[in-house]
Design an enzyme around this catalytic site. Sequence first.
Site, PDB file in Angstrom:
ATOM      1  N   ARG A 126      -3.738  12.390 -48.030  1.00  0.00           N
ATOM      2  CA  ARG A 126      -3.291  11.306 -47.121  1.00  0.00           C
ATOM      3  C   ARG A 126      -3.582  11.594 -45.651  1.00  0.00           C
ATOM      4  O   ARG A 126      -2.903  11.113 -44.761  1.00  0.00           O
ATOM      5  CB  ARG A 126      -1.807  11.002 -47.308  1.00  0.00           C
ATOM      6  CG  ARG A 126      -1.488  10.562 -48.714  1.00  0.00           C
ATOM      7  CD  ARG A 126      -0.138   9.896 -48.820  1.00  0.00           C
ATOM      8  NE  ARG A 126       0.039   9.390 -50.173  1.00  0.00           N
ATOM      9  CZ  ARG A 126       0.451  10.128 -51.192  1.00  0.00           C
ATOM     10  NH1 ARG A 126       0.760  11.395 -51.020  1.00  0.00           N
ATOM     11  NH2 ARG A 126       0.568   9.599 -52.390  1.00  0.00           N
ATOM     12  N   LYS A 148     -13.893   5.972 -36.067  1.00  0.00           N
ATOM     13  CA  LYS A 148     -14.413   5.124 -37.149  1.00  0.00           C
ATOM     14  C   LYS A 148     -15.083   6.020 -38.181  1.00  0.00           C
ATOM     15  O   LYS A 148     -15.929   6.853 -37.828  1.00  0.00           O
ATOM     16  CB  LYS A 148     -15.447   4.139 -36.611  1.00  0.00           C
ATOM     17  CG  LYS A 148     -14.841   2.908 -35.978  1.00  0.00           C
ATOM     18  CD  LYS A 148     -15.908   1.858 -35.738  1.00  0.00           C
ATOM     19  CE  LYS A 148     -15.340   0.637 -35.065  1.00  0.00           C
ATOM     20  NZ  LYS A 148     -16.393  -0.333 -34.684  1.00  0.00           N
ATOM     21  N   GLU A 190     -28.257   4.372 -27.315  1.00  0.00           N
ATOM     22  CA  GLU A 190     -26.789   4.219 -27.356  1.00  0.00           C
ATOM     23  C   GLU A 190     -26.163   4.773 -26.076  1.00  0.00           C
ATOM     24  O   GLU A 190     -25.126   4.290 -25.619  1.00  0.00           O
ATOM     25  CB  GLU A 190     -26.199   4.941 -28.578  1.00  0.00           C
ATOM     26  CG  GLU A 190     -26.582   4.349 -29.916  1.00  0.00           C
ATOM     27  CD  GLU A 190     -25.688   3.180 -30.370  1.00  0.00           C
ATOM     28  OE1 GLU A 190     -24.826   2.726 -29.591  1.00  0.00           O
ATOM     29  OE2 GLU A 190     -25.878   2.713 -31.509  1.00  0.00           O
ATOM     30  N   LYS A 231     -16.852   5.758 -23.650  1.00  0.00           N
ATOM     31  CA  LYS A 231     -16.361   5.428 -24.995  1.00  0.00           C
ATOM     32  C   LYS A 231     -14.866   5.728 -25.107  1.00  0.00           C
ATOM     33  O   LYS A 231     -14.113   4.959 -25.702  1.00  0.00           O
ATOM     34  CB  LYS A 231     -17.150   6.185 -26.066  1.00  0.00           C
ATOM     35  CG  LYS A 231     -16.610   5.869 -27.456  1.00  0.00           C
ATOM     36  CD  LYS A 231     -17.631   5.664 -28.506  1.00  0.00           C
ATOM     37  CE  LYS A 231     -16.968   5.087 -29.760  1.00  0.00           C
ATOM     38  NZ  LYS A 231     -17.828   5.111 -30.918  1.00  0.00           N
ATOM     39  N   GLU A 241     -10.196  -2.093 -32.530  1.00  0.00           N
ATOM     40  CA  GLU A 241     -11.164  -3.173 -32.306  1.00  0.00           C
ATOM     41  C   GLU A 241     -10.569  -4.566 -32.511  1.00  0.00           C
ATOM     42  O   GLU A 241     -11.084  -5.384 -33.272  1.00  0.00           O
ATOM     43  CB  GLU A 241     -12.401  -2.982 -33.203  1.00  0.00           C
ATOM     44  CG  GLU A 241     -13.595  -3.768 -32.674  1.00  0.00           C
ATOM     45  CD  GLU A 241     -14.931  -3.401 -33.338  1.00  0.00           C
ATOM     46  OE1 GLU A 241     -15.215  -2.204 -33.489  1.00  0.00           O
ATOM     47  OE2 GLU A 241     -15.665  -4.327 -33.672  1.00  0.00           O
ATOM     48  N   ARG A 245     -13.104  -3.239 -27.760  1.00  0.00           N
ATOM     49  CA  ARG A 245     -13.977  -2.273 -28.453  1.00  0.00           C
ATOM     50  C   ARG A 245     -15.243  -2.957 -28.974  1.00  0.00           C
ATOM     51  O   ARG A 245     -16.286  -2.314 -29.119  1.00  0.00           O
ATOM     52  CB  ARG A 245     -13.219  -1.561 -29.591  1.00  0.00           C
ATOM     53  CG  ARG A 245     -14.034  -0.422 -30.195  1.00  0.00           C
ATOM     54  CD  ARG A 245     -13.206   0.536 -31.024  1.00  0.00           C
ATOM     55  NE  ARG A 245     -14.062   1.539 -31.625  1.00  0.00           N
ATOM     56  CZ  ARG A 245     -13.646   2.667 -32.181  1.00  0.00           C
ATOM     57  NH1 ARG A 245     -12.361   2.940 -32.202  1.00  0.00           N
ATOM     58  NH2 ARG A 245     -14.489   3.525 -32.695  1.00  0.00           N
ATOM     59  N   ASN A 249     -20.579  -3.065 -29.334  1.00  0.00           N
ATOM     60  CA  ASN A 249     -21.614  -3.643 -30.210  1.00  0.00           C
ATOM     61  C   ASN A 249     -22.731  -4.307 -29.418  1.00  0.00           C
ATOM     62  O   ASN A 249     -23.565  -5.007 -30.010  1.00  0.00           O
ATOM     63  CB  ASN A 249     -20.988  -4.666 -31.170  1.00  0.00           C
ATOM     64  CG  ASN A 249     -19.995  -4.003 -32.101  1.00  0.00           C
ATOM     65  OD1 ASN A 249     -20.137  -2.819 -32.412  1.00  0.00           O
ATOM     66  ND2 ASN A 249     -18.979  -4.728 -32.515  1.00  0.00           N
ATOM     67  N   HIS A 252     -26.150  -4.795 -30.918  1.00  0.00           N
ATOM     68  CA  HIS A 252     -26.075  -4.510 -32.353  1.00  0.00           C
ATOM     69  C   HIS A 252     -26.277  -5.762 -33.211  1.00  0.00           C
ATOM     70  O   HIS A 252     -26.653  -5.638 -34.370  1.00  0.00           O
ATOM     71  CB  HIS A 252     -24.741  -3.838 -32.689  1.00  0.00           C
ATOM     72  CG  HIS A 252     -24.704  -2.390 -32.287  1.00  0.00           C
ATOM     73  ND1 HIS A 252     -24.849  -1.977 -30.976  1.00  0.00           N
ATOM     74  CD2 HIS A 252     -24.563  -1.243 -33.015  1.00  0.00           C
ATOM     75  CE1 HIS A 252     -24.786  -0.652 -30.926  1.00  0.00           C
ATOM     76  NE2 HIS A 252     -24.618  -0.188 -32.144  1.00  0.00           N
ATOM     77  N   HIS A 256     -28.901  -5.055 -35.790  1.00  0.00           N
ATOM     78  CA  HIS A 256     -28.606  -4.975 -37.232  1.00  0.00           C
ATOM     79  C   HIS A 256     -29.488  -5.934 -38.016  1.00  0.00           C
ATOM     80  O   HIS A 256     -29.940  -5.610 -39.117  1.00  0.00           O
ATOM     81  CB  HIS A 256     -27.135  -5.321 -37.496  1.00  0.00           C
ATOM     82  CG  HIS A 256     -26.209  -4.183 -37.228  1.00  0.00           C
ATOM     83  ND1 HIS A 256     -24.856  -4.349 -37.028  1.00  0.00           N
ATOM     84  CD2 HIS A 256     -26.431  -2.849 -37.118  1.00  0.00           C
ATOM     85  CE1 HIS A 256     -24.291  -3.173 -36.806  1.00  0.00           C
ATOM     86  NE2 HIS A 256     -25.222  -2.249 -36.855  1.00  0.00           N
ATOM     87  N   HIS A 271     -31.838   3.072 -36.389  1.00  0.00           N
ATOM     88  CA  HIS A 271     -30.733   2.309 -35.804  1.00  0.00           C
ATOM     89  C   HIS A 271     -30.813   2.204 -34.281  1.00  0.00           C
ATOM     90  O   HIS A 271     -30.721   1.114 -33.715  1.00  0.00           O
ATOM     91  CB  HIS A 271     -29.404   2.939 -36.246  1.00  0.00           C
ATOM     92  CG  HIS A 271     -28.210   2.307 -35.616  1.00  0.00           C
ATOM     93  ND1 HIS A 271     -27.796   1.024 -35.919  1.00  0.00           N
ATOM     94  CD2 HIS A 271     -27.360   2.753 -34.650  1.00  0.00           C
ATOM     95  CE1 HIS A 271     -26.741   0.711 -35.186  1.00  0.00           C
ATOM     96  NE2 HIS A 271     -26.446   1.746 -34.408  1.00  0.00           N
TER      97      HIS A 271
HETATM   98  N1  GLY Z   1     -19.797   2.554 -32.745  1.00  0.00           N
HETATM   99  C1  GLY Z   1     -18.937   1.538 -32.302  1.00  0.00           C
HETATM  100  C2  GLY Z   1     -17.504   1.933 -32.255  1.00  0.00           C
HETATM  101  O1  GLY Z   1     -17.187   3.100 -32.353  1.00  0.00           O
HETATM  102  O2  GLY Z   1     -16.661   1.091 -32.116  1.00  0.00           O
END
Ligand code: GLY
Length: 378
Positions: A126, A148, A190, A231, A241, A245, A249, A252, A256, A271
Amino acid sequence: MRRDQAVTVEVGLGDRTYDILIGSGLLSRAGAEIARRLPGTRAAVVTDHNVAAAHLGTLKSGLEQGGIQPAIITMPAGEKTKSFAHLEEVVDGILAAKLERGDVVIALGGGVIGDLTGFAAGIVRRGMNLVQIPTSLLAQVDSSVGGKTGINSPRGKNLVGVFHQPKLVLADTEVLDTLPIREFRAGYAELAKYGLIDRPEFFAWLEANWEKVFAGGEERAEAIAEACRAKADVVARDEFETGDRALLNLGHTFGHALEAATQYDGARLVHGEGVAIGMALAHRFSSRLNLASPDDAARVETHLRAVGLPWRMADIAGDLPDAEALLAFITQDKKVSRGALTFILTRGIGQSFIAKDVPASEVLSFLRDNHPASRKAG
Ligand code: GLY
């Protein structure tokens, strides 16, 4: 900066606040840094075969100097490793090593290993302690920070996972010296993204200093630190998000769609390259919608071209599906509400915003006009 010094960036999340250390030689000091924060911990290192060959020996002796004898779990390299089958292997490896919830799982690798390992650490017992040791530029400035984690489903990328913040991120700038140049450039897209989101002075600094960032040394560490600060700010404001957040993107949505349109074939587009083209398109599209000056779009394109990144669809080798098919990839990836899409657009360099009402018809005519086939015909 001396080899034994590092820049520290804090990700402020209350009692889950953690440090990102950025500097040269951090793999050799990993044991001391981890033991200081998690005294008496036992550990498993998850890595892939390529990274293991290059860096596992250094990390193991660094951990041993801090009194940590890790179990090692080695995965195949590549995006296919972000799967249920490999998640099961990692989970089993952690349990076989008899680690407790208070012990630590260490991800040594790029974005694939970081996402897979973070997910395993988030669900075994957990939720175990996680330390991210990213070995690609992309992972150092993006995927290792912010919690993430996840794997891919046959139905799409990153569709299964959890938010699970690390206890520590060690971004050793020395390991980037062995990255292939194409991979470094893709990570650079990035990195530049943070300047374009809300740090115009950082973008201007990169325009002046990118060659030093590529060469290594202090400028590289400073650029990574600034990206991590950017970040960390966004993650501290909006961890899950629900708002800001999403700015991360930028580039992206188009990116994508182009990755999907090229069947995720890394020989054609990786990417970060998709993100580079996507950022250029987002600026060009914003200028077409009269939100931003065309000079800003030209500035972004000029910089991406200068560093050797692709910046337009025509830079992708081979044929692309037509504009209608590209729009279908975009709408498949996102919610469409009454013919309107959510995009990250911009009012200029460093002035990105979330636009929730972009007409799909505008996107389609923009894609048609910027499609290499129409350019050739025109
Ligand atoms: N890579 C985008 C984020 O971490 O929200």
